[in-house]
Write a protein that holds these residues in place. Structure first.
Motif, PDB file in Angstrom:
ATOM      1  N   ALA A 190       0.871  -1.177   0.000  1.00 15.12           N
ATOM      2  CA  ALA A 190       0.000   0.000   0.000  1.00 15.12           C
ATOM      3  C   ALA A 190       0.904   1.221   0.000  1.00 15.12           C
ATOM      4  O   ALA A 190       1.910   1.256   0.704  1.00 15.12           O
ATOM      5  N   GLN A 191       0.546   2.209  -0.804  1.00 19.15           N
ATOM      6  CA  GLN A 191       1.342   3.426  -0.857  1.00 19.15           C
ATOM      7  C   GLN A 191       0.782   4.438   0.139  1.00 19.15           C
ATOM      8  O   GLN A 191      -0.418   4.716   0.143  1.00 19.15           O
ATOM      9  N   TYR A 192       1.657   4.957   0.989  1.00 20.28           N
ATOM     10  CA  TYR A 192       1.297   5.967   1.983  1.00 20.28           C
ATOM     11  C   TYR A 192       2.063   7.247   1.709  1.00 20.28           C
ATOM     12  O   TYR A 192       3.238   7.214   1.380  1.00 20.28           O
ATOM     13  N   ARG A 193       1.368   8.369   1.875  1.00 16.59           N
ATOM     14  CA  ARG A 193       1.975   9.700   1.793  1.00 16.59           C
ATOM     15  C   ARG A 193       2.051  10.232   3.217  1.00 16.59           C
ATOM     16  O   ARG A 193       1.018  10.423   3.859  1.00 16.59           O
ATOM     17  N   PHE A 194       3.272  10.450   3.694  1.00 15.46           N
ATOM     18  CA  PHE A 194       3.483  10.885   5.074  1.00 15.46           C
ATOM     19  C   PHE A 194       3.856  12.352   5.147  1.00 15.46           C
ATOM     20  O   PHE A 194       4.715  12.835   4.411  1.00 15.46           O
ATOM     21  N   ASN A 195       3.202  13.059   6.073  1.00 13.68           N
ATOM     22  CA  ASN A 195       3.602  14.396   6.497  1.00 13.68           C
ATOM     23  C   ASN A 195       4.316  14.198   7.828  1.00 13.68           C
ATOM     24  O   ASN A 195       3.764  13.580   8.742  1.00 13.68           O
ATOM     25  N   THR A 196       5.523  14.720   7.940  1.00 11.42           N
ATOM     26  CA  THR A 196       6.370  14.376   9.068  1.00 11.42           C
ATOM     27  C   THR A 196       6.996  15.616   9.684  1.00 11.42           C
ATOM     28  O   THR A 196       7.396  16.546   8.974  1.00 11.42           O
ATOM     29  N   VAL A 197       7.094  15.596  11.016  1.00 11.14           N
ATOM     30  CA  VAL A 197       7.723  16.684  11.772  1.00 11.14           C
ATOM     31  C   VAL A 197       8.714  16.080  12.754  1.00 11.14           C
ATOM     32  O   VAL A 197       8.393  15.117  13.450  1.00 11.14           O
TER      33      VAL A 197
END
Length: 148
Positions: free
Chosen positions: A56-63
């Motif tokens: 599964a492809q996930y798009r992550f926003n990361t801090v």
């Protein structure tokens, strides 16, 4: 929640320099397709995640949040796929054991929501641990350290 610890033959400042580098983090996460760095603490990446039922492809926003400089940080990532949302929080703490040894401790918490959340929740912790340990092991290799 998953916890772990390593003691490395590497000075604390060398390990710290690598774990606060978002490019280093992304380079050491398996199956990253693309990445975009807004700043040295905010970035996004796309990763193909092996869920055990396929990819599964996930798009992550990361801090990356530094809690105590040279001591501890928290990585907060929120990932979106076509079916689920996953939230991952990894707290990493460094302790100098000796001049050339550093203990790395981590605590990883995960949460999944969405159509396949019950399946995702079972696999997301395992995947998050694999990715966090790959990132930290990459720091170990680059700093020329080795496990004690």
């Amino acid at each position: 929640m998953v916890t772990g610890q390593w003691t490395l033959r590497a000075p604390k400042h060398s390990v710290w320099k690598l774990i606060v580098n978002p490019e280093h983090l992304v380079q050491n996460i398996p199956n990253v397709v693309s990445s975009d760095f807004e700043s040295d603490r905010i970035f996004r990446f796309v990763v193909d995640v092996d869920t055990g039922l396929g990819f599964a492809q996930y798009r992550f926003n990361t801090v990356l949040d530094v809690i105590e400089p040279s001591e501890s940080l928290v990585v907060r990532a929120r990932g979106f796929s076509s079916q689920n949302v996953v939230e991952i929080e990894a707290k990493v703490t460094l302790t100098a054991v000796e001049e050339q040894e550093t203990t790395v401790e981590y605590v990883i918490a995960t949460k999944a929501r969405g159509g396949l959340a019950s399946v995702a929740q079972r696999t997301v912790s395992e995947v998050a641990v694999r990715h966090v340990t790959a990132w930290l092991k990459g720091a170990l290799e680059v700093s020329s350290g080795s496990p004690v």
